[in-house]
Design a protein around this motif. Sequence first.
Motif, PDB file in Angstrom:
ATOM      1  N   ASP A   1       8.621  -1.053  11.097  1.00 41.54           N
ATOM      2  CA  ASP A   1       7.513  -1.927  10.742  1.00 41.54           C
ATOM      3  C   ASP A   1       8.028  -3.263  10.216  1.00 41.54           C
ATOM      4  OD1 ASP A   1       6.870   0.300   7.961  1.00 41.54           O
ATOM      5  OD2 ASP A   1       8.418  -1.216   8.193  1.00 41.54           O
TER       6      ASP A   1
ATOM      7  N   ASP B   1       7.594  -6.576   7.372  1.00 41.91           N
ATOM      8  CA  ASP B   1       7.076  -7.099   6.106  1.00 41.91           C
ATOM      9  C   ASP B   1       6.252  -8.341   6.425  1.00 41.91           C
ATOM     10  OD1 ASP B   1       8.468  -7.625   2.826  1.00 41.91           O
ATOM     11  OD2 ASP B   1       6.654  -8.462   3.671  1.00 41.91           O
TER      12      ASP B   1
ATOM     13  N   LEU C   1      -0.650  -9.792   0.377  1.00 41.42           N
ATOM     14  CA  LEU C   1      -0.328  -8.445  -0.071  1.00 41.42           C
ATOM     15  C   LEU C   1       1.025  -8.034   0.508  1.00 41.42           C
ATOM     16  CD1 LEU C   1      -1.630  -5.788  -1.352  1.00 41.42           C
ATOM     17  CD2 LEU C   1      -2.197  -5.189   1.000  1.00 41.42           C
TER      18      LEU C   1
ATOM     19  N   LEU D   1       2.535  -6.076   2.456  1.00 39.01           N
ATOM     20  CA  LEU D   1       2.062  -5.099   3.441  1.00 39.01           C
ATOM     21  C   LEU D   1       3.053  -5.006   4.593  1.00 39.01           C
ATOM     22  CD1 LEU D   1      -0.207  -3.328   4.728  1.00 39.01           C
ATOM     23  CD2 LEU D   1      -1.139  -5.452   5.676  1.00 39.01           C
ATOM     24  N   ARG D   2       3.314  -3.797   5.056  1.00 37.39           N
ATOM     25  CA  ARG D   2       4.169  -3.579   6.226  1.00 37.39           C
ATOM     26  C   ARG D   2       3.297  -3.047   7.358  1.00 37.39           C
ATOM     27  NH1 ARG D   2       9.372  -4.162   4.490  1.00 37.39           N
ATOM     28  NH2 ARG D   2      10.095  -3.718   6.606  1.00 37.39           N
ATOM     29  N   LEU D   3       3.496  -3.598   8.555  1.00 33.49           N
ATOM     30  CA  LEU D   3       2.707  -3.197   9.722  1.00 33.49           C
ATOM     31  C   LEU D   3       3.634  -2.796  10.852  1.00 33.49           C
ATOM     32  CD1 LEU D   3      -0.126  -5.896   9.917  1.00 33.49           C
ATOM     33  CD2 LEU D   3      -0.304  -3.561   9.071  1.00 33.49           C
TER      34      LEU D   3
ATOM     35  N   GLN E   1      -5.207  -9.315   2.404  1.00 37.65           N
ATOM     36  CA  GLN E   1      -5.526  -8.453   1.269  1.00 37.65           C
ATOM     37  C   GLN E   1      -6.096  -7.120   1.748  1.00 37.65           C
ATOM     38  OE1 GLN E   1      -4.979  -9.174  -2.103  1.00 37.65           O
ATOM     39  NE2 GLN E   1      -3.795 -10.852  -1.217  1.00 37.65           N
ATOM     40  N   GLU E   2      -6.008  -6.158   0.857  1.00 41.26           N
ATOM     41  CA  GLU E   2      -6.593  -4.849   1.146  1.00 41.26           C
ATOM     42  C   GLU E   2      -8.048  -4.849   0.732  1.00 41.26           C
ATOM     43  OE1 GLU E   2      -4.314  -1.486  -0.177  1.00 41.26           O
ATOM     44  OE2 GLU E   2      -6.128  -0.364  -0.621  1.00 41.26           O
TER      45      GLU E   2
ATOM     46  N   TYR F   1      -7.758  -3.845   6.003  1.00 44.39           N
ATOM     47  CA  TYR F   1      -7.100  -5.086   5.596  1.00 44.39           C
ATOM     48  C   TYR F   1      -7.860  -6.270   6.153  1.00 44.39           C
ATOM     49  CZ  TYR F   1      -3.462  -1.832   4.398  1.00 44.39           C
ATOM     50  OH  TYR F   1      -2.781  -0.790   3.863  1.00 44.39           O
TER      51      TYR F   1
ATOM     52  N   ARG G   1      -6.714   0.489   8.825  1.00 42.34           N
ATOM     53  CA  ARG G   1      -5.491   0.741   8.064  1.00 42.34           C
ATOM     54  C   ARG G   1      -4.305   0.866   9.001  1.00 42.34           C
ATOM     55  NH1 ARG G   1      -5.699   6.429   5.251  1.00 42.34           N
ATOM     56  NH2 ARG G   1      -3.541   5.830   4.872  1.00 42.34           N
ATOM     57  N   ASN G   2      -3.138   0.640   8.432  1.00 45.67           N
ATOM     58  CA  ASN G   2      -1.899   0.708   9.202  1.00 45.67           C
ATOM     59  C   ASN G   2      -1.631   2.157   9.594  1.00 45.67           C
ATOM     60  OD1 ASN G   2       0.554  -0.047  10.316  1.00 45.67           O
ATOM     61  ND2 ASN G   2       1.647   0.373   8.413  1.00 45.67           N
TER      62      ASN G   2
END
Length: 646
Positions: A472, A474, A504, A506-508, A545-546, A587, A642-643
């Motif tokens: 994933d 960053d 955020l 967040l990793r995807l 953001q979440e 997200y 969501r991821n």
Amino acid sequence: MKQAKTKKASKASAEKEKKLRVLILEDNPADAELMERQLKKAGIGLISQRADSRSGFLKALQAFKPDVILADYKLPKFNALQALQLSKKMAPLTPFIVVTGSISEEVAVECIKQGADDYLLKDRLARLAEAVRHSLANRFLQQEKIAAEAALRETNEIFRLFLKHNPIYVFIKDENIRPIYLSENYEKMLGRPLAGILGKNMNELFPSELSRTMIEDDKRILREGKPLEFIEKLNGRTYSTMKFPIIIDGKAKYLAGYTTDITESKQAEEALRQSREQFRIAQDMSPDGFTILQPVRDAQERVVDFIWVYENAAVARLNGTDPEAVLGKRLLELFPGHRGTSILRAYQKVAESGETCIVEADYSGESMPKPTSFRIVVVPMAGNIAILAQDITQRKHAEEQIRASLLEKEVLLKEIHHRVKNNLQVISGLLTLQAAQINDERLQGVLRESQSRIWTMALIHQTLYQTGNLADIDMADYIRALSGNLLSSHAQVAMPPTIIFNLLPLRLVIDKAIPLALIINELVTNAMKHAFPDGQPGEIRIALQERRGTARCAPLKNTDPTPNEGTVPGRGTARRAPTDEENAPTYELTVADNGVGLPAGFDPKNQKSLGLQLVTMLTRQLGGKLTIESKGGTSIAITFNRNEKN
């Protein structure tokens, strides 16, 4: 069409209301008033300020910031030439016109030599407006030229530094197969400065046999007008070179190309080949049986039988067969009857479902008088299936092989991401070369937008192999890097917007990161191009953001609650905890600006721009929702699920 006319009329009205700031250096107020009247009579709206001394002139230059200066040649203790020198230092692009009662031809020539835009006599002020307009037009062209030259210098420097620090070698040759452009890294390759390389014959730069081959290949490309790729060796290194003609007016005028040092890649390929050969030898020497079968499918794509592709010596010993003799044979030919049918059904399930099958079986035969327990693993492999018959005592050895295989795949995957990134950079470089040959600004813009999208995807692959995390991305770090590149690509803007982040950590996974990255590229690029016309300052805000779901917990039923059951003191009835589905995060990506906003009546469903179509399509690919607002600027939000990753 109506909106375009309204916008055009609005712009014309704003330009009409803009007044010219005129600084008049004159000790006679009547003469200054006469100049003002003459300009107004000619339809020039203006705001004027008069100065009659050196100190007053300096103060006006700093505070009034004139658009044009009208100066009497001679004032008490001060003259126009002195004022001109001050103006050149403090306001070098402001037009300076000498307006005087009398002046000799020598003095007039000296004024022009010193940098005055024009001069005229006070008794001939009818030409004043024309002189002002002409001077302003000349200075505007001068400003545009300076800006264009600065932008060109910056672009050339970026391109030079990009090639200097790039492992790819870029060249351009003329019709006589002489290099007229080489990237700086050729100095290291050939061990000579560029000045000693450009314009030379190939036989002056390379060994005779190699130069002869190069010349023949280059002439062939220019003659046939088709690109070709070559593998060449020089000084113990291996290079891959792609050459292609540059066609102008239907004729191959130049030959260009790029060269990549693939020595390490070739070494890796050879090492892989040797590794596979060693694997084959190891399999033949292994006590474990290993077989590869190729499925045979009918017209309905159903697996009906298997063909023997490979078996090692252990399988041959186990089955009492010759490894060469069984190649191409069908499974039921080698295992007739009920046993063959049972094996076929198990293998069919593996081939059609793609799921690994693991069984333990007892086997005995002429080669094994005693029943022996085997662990049989059947796996799909590149369209085939592989069968591993393993003595249980050798299980640890098999696990080590699997770990080695996984490590090899990870190395190969990193190399794939590296190569994909490099290939995308090569494509971007080709677009740059192509854009340099095009005079159509619209087509150049299309190429630049394509480069931006290509770079956005290349950065994803670069991030994957550089960070070492192949699963994933960053997104916070990636979005900052992407935004910095977009700002750099718009550096020719007088005052580029400020980008503010609220991201955020967040990793995807890559199948979500790529469409999201392309969306950000389109939205930020669009904001830079359209939100702040005429170089006006502004801000672009990027937030990721979440957003939790809005589902509420249902109250627990309790007809007779006790202090410790069903109620919370001061809070009322207790509520059940939300389920995982209700609490699952989504997200939201927001790209907003405080620019001019969208035009009145804007309807995203009726827009045909490629950028908005891409954003809509990519949002759909994410399974998300697109929201557009225009209040005090433009805000575009994309919410997505969501991821999801293994």
